[in-house]
Design a protein around this motif. Structure first.
Motif, PDB file in Angstrom:
ATOM      1  N   ARG A 298       0.852  -1.185   0.000  1.00  0.00           N
ATOM      2  CA  ARG A 298       0.000   0.000   0.000  1.00  0.00           C
ATOM      3  C   ARG A 298       0.889   1.238   0.000  1.00  0.00           C
ATOM      4  NH1 ARG A 298      -3.724  -1.404   4.005  1.00  0.00           N
ATOM      5  NH2 ARG A 298      -3.035  -3.496   3.502  1.00  0.00           N
ATOM      6  N   LEU A 299       0.338   2.335  -0.504  1.00  0.00           N
ATOM      7  CA  LEU A 299       1.046   3.604  -0.582  1.00  0.00           C
ATOM      8  C   LEU A 299       0.325   4.605   0.309  1.00  0.00           C
ATOM      9  CD1 LEU A 299       3.505   4.748  -2.191  1.00  0.00           C
ATOM     10  CD2 LEU A 299       1.864   5.634  -3.847  1.00  0.00           C
ATOM     11  N   GLN A 300       1.045   5.231   1.239  1.00  0.00           N
ATOM     12  CA  GLN A 300       0.459   6.194   2.163  1.00  0.00           C
ATOM     13  C   GLN A 300       1.270   7.480   2.138  1.00  0.00           C
ATOM     14  OE1 GLN A 300       0.184   4.322   6.030  1.00  0.00           O
ATOM     15  NE2 GLN A 300      -1.220   2.733   5.308  1.00  0.00           N
ATOM     16  N   ALA A 301       0.609   8.584   2.452  1.00  0.00           N
ATOM     17  CA  ALA A 301       1.291   9.876   2.428  1.00  0.00           C
ATOM     18  C   ALA A 301       0.662  10.822   3.434  1.00  0.00           C
ATOM     19  CB  ALA A 301       1.230  10.484   1.026  1.00  0.00           C
ATOM     20  N   SER A 302       1.473  11.759   3.902  1.00  0.00           N
ATOM     21  CA  SER A 302       1.005  12.756   4.856  1.00  0.00           C
ATOM     22  C   SER A 302       1.999  13.915   4.868  1.00  0.00           C
ATOM     23  CB  SER A 302       0.876  12.136   6.256  1.00  0.00           C
ATOM     24  OG  SER A 302       0.254  13.045   7.139  1.00  0.00           O
ATOM     25  N   VAL A 303       1.740  14.888   5.718  1.00  0.00           N
ATOM     26  CA  VAL A 303       2.664  16.008   5.924  1.00  0.00           C
ATOM     27  C   VAL A 303       3.111  15.997   7.376  1.00  0.00           C
ATOM     28  CG1 VAL A 303       1.745  17.462   4.093  1.00  0.00           C
ATOM     29  CG2 VAL A 303       0.715  17.559   6.368  1.00  0.00           C
ATOM     30  N   TYR A 304       4.346  16.476   7.608  1.00  0.00           N
ATOM     31  CA  TYR A 304       4.902  16.505   8.957  1.00  0.00           C
ATOM     32  C   TYR A 304       5.961  17.591   9.017  1.00  0.00           C
ATOM     33  CZ  TYR A 304       6.736  14.701  13.390  1.00  0.00           C
ATOM     34  OH  TYR A 304       7.123  14.561  14.703  1.00  0.00           O
ATOM     35  N   ASP A 305       5.882  18.419  10.034  1.00  0.00           N
ATOM     36  CA  ASP A 305       6.840  19.520  10.187  1.00  0.00           C
ATOM     37  C   ASP A 305       7.987  19.056  11.094  1.00  0.00           C
ATOM     38  OD1 ASP A 305       6.512  23.061  11.105  1.00  0.00           O
ATOM     39  OD2 ASP A 305       8.171  21.909  10.262  1.00  0.00           O
ATOM     40  N   PHE A 306       9.058  18.571  10.482  1.00  0.00           N
ATOM     41  CA  PHE A 306      10.174  18.022  11.254  1.00  0.00           C
ATOM     42  C   PHE A 306      10.937  19.092  12.035  1.00  0.00           C
ATOM     43  CE2 PHE A 306       9.621  14.470   8.304  1.00  0.00           C
ATOM     44  CZ  PHE A 306       9.808  13.380   9.142  1.00  0.00           C
ATOM     45  N   ASP A 307      11.055  20.304  11.503  1.00  0.00           N
ATOM     46  CA  ASP A 307      11.862  21.330  12.178  1.00  0.00           C
ATOM     47  C   ASP A 307      11.019  22.435  12.807  1.00  0.00           C
ATOM     48  OD1 ASP A 307      10.964  22.448   9.864  1.00  0.00           O
ATOM     49  OD2 ASP A 307      12.954  22.863   9.015  1.00  0.00           O
ATOM     50  N   ASN A 308       9.696  22.239  12.811  1.00  0.00           N
ATOM     51  CA  ASN A 308       8.792  23.208  13.459  1.00  0.00           C
ATOM     52  C   ASN A 308       8.990  24.641  12.966  1.00  0.00           C
ATOM     53  OD1 ASN A 308       7.561  21.247  15.134  1.00  0.00           O
ATOM     54  ND2 ASN A 308       9.265  21.369  16.575  1.00  0.00           N
ATOM     55  N   ASP A 309       9.215  24.796  11.649  1.00  0.00           N
ATOM     56  CA  ASP A 309       9.398  26.133  11.099  1.00  0.00           C
ATOM     57  C   ASP A 309       8.113  26.669  10.469  1.00  0.00           C
ATOM     58  OD1 ASP A 309       9.222  24.531   8.881  1.00  0.00           O
ATOM     59  OD2 ASP A 309      10.954  25.397   7.848  1.00  0.00           O
ATOM     60  N   GLY A 310       7.020  25.918  10.600  1.00  0.00           N
ATOM     61  CA  GLY A 310       5.756  26.356  10.035  1.00  0.00           C
ATOM     62  C   GLY A 310       5.511  25.883   8.630  1.00  0.00           C
ATOM     63  N   THR A 311       6.486  25.210   8.013  1.00  0.00           N
ATOM     64  CA  THR A 311       6.323  24.674   6.665  1.00  0.00           C
ATOM     65  C   THR A 311       6.466  23.158   6.725  1.00  0.00           C
ATOM     66  OG1 THR A 311       7.229  26.672   5.643  1.00  0.00           O
ATOM     67  CG2 THR A 311       7.199  24.675   4.302  1.00  0.00           C
ATOM     68  N   ASN A 312       5.424  22.471   6.339  1.00  0.00           N
ATOM     69  CA  ASN A 312       5.450  21.012   6.424  1.00  0.00           C
ATOM     70  C   ASN A 312       6.376  20.390   5.396  1.00  0.00           C
ATOM     71  OD1 ASN A 312       3.506  20.586   8.523  1.00  0.00           O
ATOM     72  ND2 ASN A 312       1.886  21.120   7.065  1.00  0.00           N
ATOM     73  N   GLU A 313       6.905  19.236   5.753  1.00  0.00           N
ATOM     74  CA  GLU A 313       7.566  18.358   4.798  1.00  0.00           C
ATOM     75  C   GLU A 313       6.552  17.303   4.354  1.00  0.00           C
ATOM     76  OE1 GLU A 313      10.193  20.796   6.313  1.00  0.00           O
ATOM     77  OE2 GLU A 313       9.470  19.285   7.740  1.00  0.00           O
ATOM     78  N   LEU A 314       6.765  16.759   3.165  1.00  0.00           N
ATOM     79  CA  LEU A 314       5.904  15.694   2.649  1.00  0.00           C
ATOM     80  C   LEU A 314       6.547  14.348   2.961  1.00  0.00           C
ATOM     81  CD1 LEU A 314       5.022  17.093  -0.895  1.00  0.00           C
ATOM     82  CD2 LEU A 314       3.545  17.048   1.109  1.00  0.00           C
ATOM     83  N   VAL A 315       5.735  13.410   3.428  1.00  0.00           N
ATOM     84  CA  VAL A 315       6.232  12.070   3.743  1.00  0.00           C
ATOM     85  C   VAL A 315       5.381  11.058   2.983  1.00  0.00           C
ATOM     86  CG1 VAL A 315       6.822  10.439   5.561  1.00  0.00           C
ATOM     87  CG2 VAL A 315       6.814  12.893   6.060  1.00  0.00           C
TER      88      VAL A 315
END
Length: 261
Positions: free
Chosen positions: A171-188
């Motif tokens: 299965r393929l899953q995706a989400s967003v997560y802000d690793f450095d808490n700078d207000g801009t999410n990263e895509l995972v």
């Protein structure tokens, strides 16, 4: 002589009394100490057992099969389309909660997730690409333009075949997560079979002048793991082996330090 005559007369009287006794019916005289007569018990014949009836008794209400079917919960073993199921999440928190925003399975329609990268609004799309392969694209709403995500295999996973198709059972899953808490999410984005094989990619976003000419998405991490990945704070945890071991990838200065313990 007189004595002899008296004896003869007495003998005659006794003979008469005995004769009278033989002519009368003997009547038993109950004794106060005599035991009551013992009556032998007679065997009791039990009725033959009646075979159990298979038909419903007239006093029992008929069973409502419709109600029984309604009481049976629906089968939840099949993976659902769209949101990532809680127990089938490849991306998880330290508490085991699902962090997967959307999920796509081979043969299913495309799924999408509205996302926000800083102040930029976009939509993450997963699905079947044409003529083959997998579609993983970020469409920027304001520009009506999309960039594909690079899901190049690490060559250590069997998630994709030689044509780039997602294998059955994965299965393929995706989400967003802000690793450095700078207000801009990263895509995972992650692919896996929830058993022994999984792969994950992380993309950063940088604002650009012309999104139709410059790709604002950069692949920061591409690694393999086992059943799932854990996201916690600035780090991504990738389990390996059978002893509960894992590697930690920390996001520092817009990049991952791999591995870091």
């Amino acid at each position: 002589m007189k004595k002899t005559a008296s004896i003869v007369i007495f003998s005659i009287l006794l003979s008469l009394i005995a004769a009278c006794s033989n002519n009368e019916e003997a009547v038993p005289i109950p004794s106060e100490t005599a035991s009551p007569p013992v009556i032998s018990p007679q065997p009791t014949l039990l009725p033959s057992p009646t075979p159990a009836e298979t038909s419903v008794s007239a006093t029992e209400p008929p069973q409502d099969e419709t109600l029984n079917e309604e009481e049976i919960p629906a089968d939840s073993d099949e993976p659902t389309e769209g949101d990532a199921p809680e127990t089938e999440a490849i991306l998880r928190s330290t508490a085991g909660k699902s962090l997967g925003g959307i999920e796509w399975l081979p043969g299913n329609p495309d799924v999408s997730l509205p996302i926000k990268l800083g102040t930029t609004e976009a939509e993450l799309v997963l699905g079947q690409d044409h003529p083959n392969g997998v579609k993983a694209m970020v469409v920027f709403t304001a520009d009506s333009f999309g960039w594909p995500l690079d899901l190049s295999s690490t060559n250590q996973s069997d998630a994709f075949d030689d044509y780039g198709e997602l294998q059955e059972g994965y299965r393929l899953q995706a989400s967003v997560y802000d690793f450095d808490n700078d207000g801009t999410n990263e895509l995972v984005v992650a692919a896996g079979d929830l058993l022994i094989d999984a792969e994950v990619w992380v993309f950063s976003f940088t604002k650009v002048d012309d999104i139709t000419k410059i790709n604002p998405l950069k692949q920061e991490l591409a690694i393999t793991g086992q059943s799932y990945f854990t996201l916690d704070g600035h780090a991504l945890y990738a389990p390996y082996g059978s002893q509960g071991l894992f590697e930690v990838y920390k996001y520092v200065d817009k990049g991952f330090v791999t591995p870091a313990n």
